[in-house]
Design a protein around this motif. Structure first.
Motif: not given
Length: 176
Positions: A116-121, A162-166
């Motif tokens: 996600y924009y602010g980082g990753e988990q 890997t999943f990316t935030a929308i």
């Protein structure tokens, strides 16, 4: 090796009769039988075919077989209750009994990354399990909110994903 008895010749199938009178010099031959022990592999799961191993003599050795594939599990070795043996290891028979080797398994896990924009988990998920994405995906965009994750299904994962935030724009009230 086990002593079987005394015989009048190496080929004779009838043991020497010590009750019979001996009237001349006799040469007797000792006969021994090899003690072989069965080797049994236990995969610990119905439906999996266990490897087959030839029987082995006491103090004999054999090469430990590989385990069959088991979906969702990683094979960690065979144990005889004292030690763990990997495929290709040499096993020496030290007890006068059937050798029983039991498979040891560990659940496989899948790494799932949420970007996600602010980082990753990253989460570790059991093979075949569903994953729960983070409820919040930090970002610095005023007027945007997380609406979904792209990258495929979150159900029954069997590989690294890997999943990316929308994010969607959410208009604000200009009169506030």
């Amino acid at each position: 090796v086990r002593f079987v008895g005394w015989y009048e010749s190496e080929e004779s199938a009838t043991p020497f009769d010590f009750e019979k009178e001996i009237t001349s010099d006799k040469t007797l031959y000792a006969r021994f039988a090899s003690l072989t022990y069965e080797v049994k592999y236990d995969v610990g799961c119905e439906g999996l075919k266990a490897p087959v191993q030839e029987s082995v003599n006491y103090d004999g050795t054999f090469t430990v077989k590989d385990a069959p594939d088991r979906v969702g599990y990683e094979f960690k070795g065979w144990t005889d209750g004292e030690k763990v043996y990997l495929a290709g290891d040499t096993y020496t028979v030290t007890r006068a009994e059937t050798v029983r080797l039991v498979a040891t398994w560990e659940y496989k896990t899948v790494d799932v990354k949420f970007v996600y924009y602010g980082g990753e988990q990253t989460q570790k998920v059991l093979y075949g399990a569903d994953v729960q994405p983070p409820a919040e995906a930090e970002h610095d965009f005023f007027c945007y909110e997380l609406v979904d994750w792209e990258g495929g299904s979150l159900k029954k994962l069997t590989e690294q994903k890997t999943f990316t935030a929308i994010y969607d724009y959410v208009p604000t009230n200009p009169y506030m």
